[in-house]
Design an enzyme around this catalytic site. Structure first.
Site, PDB file in Angstrom:
ATOM      1  N   CYS A 206       0.832  -1.207   0.000  1.00  0.00           N
ATOM      2  CA  CYS A 206       0.000   0.000   0.000  1.00  0.00           C
ATOM      3  C   CYS A 206       0.866   1.256   0.000  1.00  0.00           C
ATOM      4  CB  CYS A 206      -0.915  -0.020   1.212  1.00  0.00           C
ATOM      5  SG  CYS A 206      -1.937   1.464   1.378  1.00  0.00           S
ATOM      6  N   CYS A 209      -0.095   3.109   3.727  1.00  0.00           N
ATOM      7  CA  CYS A 209       0.244   2.546   5.044  1.00  0.00           C
ATOM      8  C   CYS A 209       1.262   1.413   4.964  1.00  0.00           C
ATOM      9  CB  CYS A 209      -1.025   2.075   5.755  1.00  0.00           C
ATOM     10  SG  CYS A 209      -1.744   0.566   5.049  1.00  0.00           S
ATOM     11  N   CYS A 228      -6.139  -2.200  -0.273  1.00  0.00           N
ATOM     12  CA  CYS A 228      -5.425  -2.379   0.986  1.00  0.00           C
ATOM     13  C   CYS A 228      -6.421  -2.780   2.079  1.00  0.00           C
ATOM     14  CB  CYS A 228      -4.698  -1.103   1.395  1.00  0.00           C
ATOM     15  SG  CYS A 228      -3.883  -1.233   3.005  1.00  0.00           S
ATOM     16  N   CYS A 231      -6.016   0.095   5.280  1.00  0.00           N
ATOM     17  CA  CYS A 231      -6.511   1.487   5.265  1.00  0.00           C
ATOM     18  C   CYS A 231      -7.571   1.740   4.201  1.00  0.00           C
ATOM     19  CB  CYS A 231      -5.356   2.459   5.080  1.00  0.00           C
ATOM     20  SG  CYS A 231      -4.621   2.450   3.415  1.00  0.00           S
ATOM     21  N   CYS A 575      22.258  -7.742   0.806  1.00  0.00           N
ATOM     22  CA  CYS A 575      21.978  -6.313   0.716  1.00  0.00           C
ATOM     23  C   CYS A 575      21.049  -5.847   1.837  1.00  0.00           C
ATOM     24  CB  CYS A 575      21.416  -5.993  -0.670  1.00  0.00           C
ATOM     25  SG  CYS A 575      21.672  -4.279  -1.190  1.00  0.00           S
ATOM     26  N   ARG A 608      26.060   6.340  -3.935  1.00  0.00           N
ATOM     27  CA  ARG A 608      25.917   4.895  -3.923  1.00  0.00           C
ATOM     28  C   ARG A 608      27.212   4.233  -4.390  1.00  0.00           C
ATOM     29  NH1 ARG A 608      20.526   3.628  -3.328  1.00  0.00           N
ATOM     30  NH2 ARG A 608      20.867   1.435  -3.856  1.00  0.00           N
ATOM     31  N   HIS A 673      25.052  -9.035  -5.237  1.00  0.00           N
ATOM     32  CA  HIS A 673      23.988  -9.760  -5.920  1.00  0.00           C
ATOM     33  C   HIS A 673      24.489 -10.079  -7.313  1.00  0.00           C
ATOM     34  CE1 HIS A 673      22.844  -5.670  -7.404  1.00  0.00           C
ATOM     35  NE2 HIS A 673      23.047  -5.322  -6.169  1.00  0.00           N
TER      36      HIS A 673
END
Length: 723
Positions: A206, A209, A228, A231, A575, A608, A673
């Site tokens: 969602c 939420c 959802c 909510c 990760c 990054r 990965h």
């Protein structure tokens, strides 16, 4: 137009003339790039001369949808400027507007790269922005999908008068519509289609939420009818709804209901193309054409006349055999192509994978492509793989356990010659990613004119082995296990960003090939965590939103995982899963409490660490290879040991201390990965052997034929050492 803009146009015109008339090349992006250096505001100046415009963005289908909208507008007699070739960054859009201005265009129809919307949309201020879908694509360039959403939302906020025509079946698109002031025009397929859903979704959480979404039905990826349960947020009411989808021998037919007014208007459309993705593209183009003021009655004629750009979906005739070419550059796009091949009962196929800048250097996404679905084909005969990362494809297909093993080729001529014994009525289906596709189309064009079926000399091809034992290895006695090794994959519905299913496949197959009985269990969000008899556990990587959901989920069951680790259980954490095992990690400016199972802390950095890397480790004789892509900077406590030492400076846990990952009892935590296990069979075998020792079986694993794995490993190692 001011004097600076006029000088910029002159500079772009000169560059275009020189490229075309002197260098004999297509103009491409260069004239636009040069003109923008003279006047960075040129796109706005040129767009101001248009009566109106429409912009198209999203992960898949931009070029097709843009072409259809441009044709629909032009069918009404208006002059259209359009970047039909798919040059969709700022310079490509500027180049299209530069060249198109000579014909005094009335309407702009502009394809735009997702990350460039924030630069282009405020200058063009189009009547409508068409948002097709959002799937993971080139993670080393785009970052996580959350970032792409933020960029598009920011762009729309600068032009609040722009209508947002969006795919409401995609919760990632609907989430953008939910947070911007722009008036939305939602479209979608308003009924189940009964097609095969994809194994991996990019997000089913969602937007408000972060609770898992409930789906009434799923078409593919995360596209479908969702709500959802926590909510109440869900798919909005559709302004354009596709219904009565039917697949015939010659393509799809369907109805599009225009529900914008009180009186429902239904339009029937048909196309000769297969694939539900084309239904979405056509529906989006139809909705945008109507928003732009075109006559709906002309659209079917436009659809009948349309030909995909740049050889996409084109059928070539080579030596009497049909060869169909298609482009796919991410897991969802590739899955759609495989579904199309299945629909046509494909028997011969070739896949090409490159890792150049425009493709993204991280090829782990191929493990999220559901190649296993090809196993249902009754007459699958030949699979060929090519491109700069052909060996990665060979390993992926080896672990898919298909009836035909992949053969590495240098070009399509090799594939066609090796199909000489196959009936000519069997089509060769070719799927290539972004930079691999144009050479494939160019080669097919040459072969169509001049193809020699016979070849002299040795074939430049290698067939991947099917996981047999090494010929020199004696057959071991079956292991006396009271129950199979139990592999537990934690939350694959949330942590599935980097092909972690390939790690499960590697563990499972390398056990099965040795006659070690094995079971694989998944623990999904909301399910009870049972590690009582677990032997190997996998905790993968995910986006920030998904990782946070898993953190909340695991916090209440922390002691189960902590006890498993304390007891020496084998655990592979990748990760985000690796970060989660520490005491804390950062998500943006927020400090998130971790599980505290390992003594490590992860903080956020403004940049990054991205790229291929290699690690010397005590786990195996060969360096461990993989791809890192993380903003987190992880520091191990004094009592912890890194998995190994990075061979590439500035990579690893934090880019400074030279360490990568962690080795803690049976825990292998890493940022690598790719996924890590298929290309590093030594790490896989270490986890299996550790699990067996914990069972009290100190056995030496029988060696396997790892020819394909070693070839993929060596390609990755060579790339890493070039850095």
């Amino acid at each position: 137009m001011n004097s600076r803009a006029r000088i910029a146009c002159w500079a772009g015109d000169v560059a275009h003339w020189g490229l075309v008339n002197v260098l004999r090349r297509n103009g491409g992006n260069i004239p636009g790039a040069l003109a923008l250096r003279v006047d960075p505001a040129l796109i706005g100046s040129l767009a101001a001369g248009l009566d109106r415009s429409v912009m198209i963005t999203g992960t898949n289908g931009k070029t097709t949808t843009t072409g259809l909208i441009a044709d629909a507008i032009a069918a009404g007699g208006e002059r259209v400027v359009c970047n039909r070739a798919g040059n969709n960054m700022e310079s490509g859009i500027a180049a299209a507007l530069l060249q198109g201005r000579r014909e005094s265009p009335q309407v702009g129809c502009l394809e735009c790269d997702e990350l460039y919307t924030v630069r282009v949309l405020p200058r063009v201020r189009p009547r409508a922005l068409v948002l097709l879908n959002l799937f993971r694509d080139q993670l080393d360039r785009y970052g996580e999908i959350d970032h792409t959403q933020d960029v598009i939302a920011q762009a729309l906020a600068t032009s609040p008068e722009t209508l947002l025509v969006y795919n409401a079946d995609d919760p990632l698109c609907a989430a953008i519509a939910d947070r911007v002031p722009n008036r939305g025009v939602p479209l979608g397929v308003d009924e189940p289609t009964g097609l095969e859903a994809d194994r991996v979704s990019d997000s089913r959480f969602c937007a408000r939420c972060n609770a898992p979404l409930d789906y009434a039905y799923v078409h593919y990826g995360q596209l479908g009818s969702y709500r959802c349960p926590s909510c109440g947020w869900g798919r909005p009411q559709l302004a354009f709804a596709v219904r009565n989808v039917e697949l015939g021998r010659d393509g799809y037919s369907f109805d599009v209901e225009d529900r914008r007014a009180d009186a429902l208007v239904t339009h029937h459309l048909s196309c000769r193309y297969n694939g539900l993705y084309m239904v979405y593209n056509i529906a989006a183009a139809f909705a945008a054409a109507l928003v732009m003021g075109t006559d709906a009655q002309r659209f079917q004629g436009v659809l009948d006349a349309y030909r995909p750009a740049s050889g996409r979906g084109r059928t070539f005739s080579v030596g009497g055999r049909d060869v169909m070419s298609n482009l796919a550059k991410n897991p969802t796009g590739f899955d759609r192509m495989l579904q199309e091949i299945k629909t046509e009962n494909g028997q011969l196929m070739a896949f090409f994978l490159n890792d150049k800048d425009a493709d993204g250097h991280d090829v782990s996404w191929i493990w999220d492509v559901d190649f296993e679905r090809l196993g249902d084909l009754p007459d699958l005969e030949r699979i060929f793989v090519g491109g700069t990362r052909a060996h990665d494809l060979a390993v992926r297909l080896k672990y898919a356990d298909l009836p035909a093993q992949p053969v590495v080729i240098q070009n399509l001529g090799d594939a066609l010659r090796q199909c000489a014994d196959q009936p000519l009525e069997r089509t060769l289906h070719v799927v290539a990613n972004y930079t691999a596709f144009p050479p494939v189309v160019a080669e097919l064009g040459r072969l169509e004119k001049n193809f020699a079926p016979a070849t002299s000399g040795a074939q430049a091809s290698v067939q991947a082995s099917a996981g047999t034992r090494s010929d020199a290895a004696p057959l071991p006695a079956p292991l006396a296990l009271d129950h199979p090794l139990r592999i537990v994959h934690l939350y694959p519905d949330a942590l599935n960003l980097y092909g972690d299913g390939g790690n499960i496949a590697s563990l499972q197959k390398r056990c099965a090939w040795r006659d070690i009985p094995v079971d694989v269990d998944q623990v999904l969000m909301g399910q009870e965590l049972d590690l009582f008899d677990a032997d190997v556990v996998l905790l993968g990587g995910g986006s920030d939103r998904d990782q946070l959901a898993v953190a909340h989920e695991l916090r209440g069951q922390r002691e189960k995982l902590a006890s498993y680790v304390a007891d020496g259980g084998a655990l592979l954490a990748i990760c985000g899963g690796y970060q989660l095992l520490g005491t804390s990690y950062q998500m943006g400016d927020e400090n998130i409490e971790g599980l505290g199972i390992l003594d490590l802390v992860t903080t956020a950095a403004s940049t990054r660490l991205i790229g291929n890397m290699a690690v010397n480790s005590s786990l195996c004789a060969e360096p461990i290879v993989g791809f890192e892509n993380h903003a987190g900077r992880t520091v191990l406590g004094a009592s912890e040991t890194p998995l190994g030492v990075s061979l590439v400076p500035g990579t690893g846990n934090n880019g400074e201390d030279g360490g990568e990952g962690i080795l803690h009892k049976g825990v292998v935590g890493t940022y690598l990965h790719g996924p890590i296990l298929p290309k590093n069979p030594g790490v896989t075998d270490w986890l299996i052997a550790h699990a067996l020792r914990r069972r009290g079986l100190a056995v030496e694993l029988a060696p396997l034929d790892d020819t394909a794995e070693k070839a993929a490993h060596n390609v990755a190692l060579k790339i890493a050492r070039r850095k």
